[in-house]
Scaffold this active site. Structure first.
Site, PDB file in Angstrom:
ATOM      1  N   GLY A  51      46.304  42.988  45.982  1.00  0.00           N
ATOM      2  CA  GLY A  51      46.631  41.872  44.679  1.00  0.00           C
ATOM      3  C   GLY A  51      45.720  41.662  43.846  1.00  0.00           C
ATOM      4  N   HIS A  52      46.039  41.051  42.906  1.00  0.00           N
ATOM      5  CA  HIS A  52      44.573  40.772  41.962  1.00  0.00           C
ATOM      6  C   HIS A  52      44.178  38.864  42.400  1.00  0.00           C
ATOM      7  CE1 HIS A  52      47.179  40.240  38.056  1.00  0.00           C
ATOM      8  NE2 HIS A  52      47.702  39.351  39.428  1.00  0.00           N
ATOM      9  N   ASN A  53      43.509  39.100  42.759  1.00  0.00           N
ATOM     10  CA  ASN A  53      43.144  37.420  42.767  1.00  0.00           C
ATOM     11  C   ASN A  53      43.389  36.871  44.364  1.00  0.00           C
ATOM     12  OD1 ASN A  53      42.592  36.820  40.145  1.00  0.00           O
ATOM     13  ND2 ASN A  53      44.732  36.747  39.530  1.00  0.00           N
TER      14      ASN A  53
END
Lengths: 351, 351, 351
Positions: free
Chosen positions: C237-239
């Site tokens: 996922g993002h980050n």
């Protein structure tokens, strides 16, 4: 793009606390933003970072505003207000109209003059690409597919025969929409393929993640209703219906003919068995298995979190002997003489 | 295509109950079909819909025939009979022979004159495409790949170097067959790549779902035997062998060197650990984890279904204290004086 | 390539036991190798095959050497030594420098003269392909992507806008790096898209499996540090930040903003919830769910293995009544008079 903080406040309808003439030119994180950047606080987990932020301004709710060491935009919904600000400060460049010279558009396909078709994309006969829609490089748009206006199909997407996308749909790279459902009938000689004759209907404002797969219906259509948001690597079986504004996180699998209600929130790596019905507004925690219908809106959980191996192995061993443990308790109760007060609470097998 | 019901009955070997001269031109669902359509009843869950159907005819078993309000085709295996009828009424148009002008066929590749190669596909040197086989648009067929006669490779499939497909194989879009297995040796400096030198051998009549990945063997081949059916987003590790006519539902992962028997039925989102052996005819429920060999054909389950959060949290808390609960029961038993009748049934740790 | 066993021993620093002049030309498995082949024994599960091997030589540890019926190369780390030998005997042919005539390289892209770009690949403006790097057929390299020297991007990979790959990175077919993260803010009208403005930074010597997806950061970058190895169909996922030399097996999902330490080993089909921190050197068994931070290096397990259905259903039924079982034990304890010795070990709800 640089905007004065006071203008931003007006545009997004937030209450300004601080200097309206601060120039804002980008977004940042609470911990990473510097002068000129605006950030937000929505997840309480990050509240400790607020006091230390060096952003020019922070979007937050009224309760947190007192602790904000810099200018603040106060909002009942800081995350949504932040989203609007980020969209204003970082507008997405529209794809230029036209078909890339290396793309292949079959005779009998219709590409709107304001649509964009990227390099090495293929648009088959009978496909129709709407106004301002975009098809990314390397994507395959098969026979009879319709892509609604303002939809953005990313790179290397496959839209199989007859799939229909509404308006403002976003499809991320690697997604496959409209492959055959998994339909086989057992037969003397093995498994007989059941023709998959339905389509896939994607409503307006749906977003579909990278490498997600949505199978075509066996007879009627698989349907993703308006505003549903699907993350990456989700598998949607044939004949499934996902209700409007339902969000599903990555790696979740929904088996054939399940019907998911509207506004549900389904976590990642969830499994939903076939032919089930999930009511509107149900919330399902990540990594859970759903094996029965859900009829009441609530938060459902089905996951045991991992533990250090030494502890887990003892617990798993106890679990595997749980039937025996319950029988032992039943024997103790009988020996103690009656258990009158709890007789109705246990099953017959405690003996 | 329109066929008289009596002719359909003869062609699929079903017993007709009703008017042989009814024209049938398509299939439909029990609830959605209208005049001219034939449907089927195989899943008892949908039996209530039978009385209300407006189809011209229904394929069903003898036991349900009495309740059928319209013409019936009686079959011991209604799903298989339906599959044959759907195939007759909705024949798939064969892909036209020939190579699309935008496809790239390397010197040294062999494409049968009756094979189809779609737009923007790439066939590398040494690849061989069999008679009447089809390679979809945007697919990559690497060096030395063999595709058997009558196989259908969908859009945007990747067949890596040396992969061999049998006859009548179907591969859905986005599948990757023959990528490197996950092989690394821990070393002082980190992880050392172990060359992945084997291939992938896909038997006749295998079907492989969208975005499924099948890794090449580390030394010898990964093998999918005849007639196996793999759904979408399945991951097959290196050196795995899947037995003939085994079916695997979506999102399941099979770790390296596992050997799955013939005619197994494996549900979705199952995890099978590495180096295991699963015997023929095993059935595994969806979302289960298999961490030991399976030696006896049976139905195996390993999933706890989700519950409303308030209940689940209590249960999960109890589970985490299960070791203590068992010790408490042991103390009660000792206090009660002996448990002679069950002394052999508990382990030493109940103290 | 044929090498004398004595030379191989010198090149990989192993101790030779046997005839130094044996010619070795390939690797094989313990059970399948014949004359001329070298194999290895690292997994004790396969030890029984050692006595029967017909390989010319076996790489193994000192403890096993006595049982080796053929020549032996003795190593403290047989798997790593085998990996080095396999790399020597089966070198990978470098891709020829140059751009395939069917590839599309936009004006403003920079492709090193020693780099390879495969058939029907697309390199967008501002992309930069380093020395001896390779981009496979059908891959899409978007605006501003950087690919470091000696990196190998397989067929049909998508590298989205601005993604940066280090040196010697390997990306397998179908992977999508840099698609939008799953970011939406709930709003009166449904879900508002939160712009995903960060990038993806992939360190040197990272390997990324087939159909794996790594989302771009929401504001800052998603980061995969040096030497991390990701198997197929992983979702990041993002980050997220993955620490150096961490390995992750297939089908695992890591939710947004999780931070994974260095040298972790994460099994297949694991779910890691969002915003968690996993410390360095943690090991997580396959199919486990991680819902809390991990602060101590250890092996963590969270999976109950499947059982035959009849047994599992009893156990699952008992689990669902675990709260009641604990209450019954509490009542027995109170009836037995006090439980002084264990009063502190149970919670208040046992009543």
């Amino acid at each position: 793009m640089s905007v004065l903080l006071g203008e931003l406040a007006v545009q997004v309808g937030a209450e300004l606390r601080g200097d309206a003439r601060l120039p804002i030119d980008r977004v940042g994180t609470l911990s990473g933003a510097g002068a000129g950047a605006i950030t937000f606080l929505a997840n309480p987990q990050y509240r400790a970072q607020l006091a230390l932020t060096r952003a020019s301004a922070v979007v937050l709710d009224r309760a947190s505003a007192a602790e904000c060491p810099v200018a603040a935009l106060i909002s009942d919904n800081p995350h949504a207000t932040y989203a609007r600000i980020a969209t204003l400060l970082h507008p997405v460049a529209a794809m230029p109209p036209g078909v890339h010279p290396s793309a292949v558009v079959a005779a009998g396909a219709t590409v709107d003059a304001q649509a964009h078709v990227g390099a090495l994309a293929f648009i088959a006969a009978g496909a129709r690409i709407g106004a301002r829609a975009s098809v990314g490089p390397g994507s395959i748009v098969a026979e009879g597919v319709h892509i609604g206006a303002d939809s953005l199909v990313g790179a290397r997407v496959t839209l199989c025969r007859g799939v229909r996308l509404g308006e403002r749909v976003i499809v991320h790279p690697g997604a496959v929409i409209g492959a055959d459902g998994f339909g086989f009938a057992r037969d003397a000689a093995g498994w007989l393929k059941v023709p998959q004759l339905g389509g896939v209907l994607i409503g307006d404002d749906v977003e579909i993640g990278a490498n997600t797969t949505i199978d075509r219906g066996a007879i009627e259509d698989t349907v993703i209703e308006t505003g549903a948001k699907l993350d990456n690597q989700i598998q949607i079986g044939h004949n499934v219906r996902i209700g409007a504004h339902t969000v599903i996180a990555g790696c979740t699998g929904i088996s054939g003919s399940a019907r998911i209600g509207q506004r549900c929130m389904i976590g990642g790596a969830v499994s939903i068995a076939g032919h089930l019905q999930i009511c509107d507004d149900a919330v399902i925690a990540g990594h859970s298995a759903i094996t029965h219908d859900i009829r009441t809106p609530d938060l459902y959980i089905g996951v045991l979190s991992a533990e250090p191996a030494r502890l887990w192995r003892r617990l798993a061993g106890r679990f595997k002997r749980l039937d025996e443990l319950a029988r032992r308790v039943g024997r103790l109760e009988r020996a103690a003489g009656g258990r009158k007060e709890s007789a109705g609470e246990q099953d017959r097998s405690d003996e």
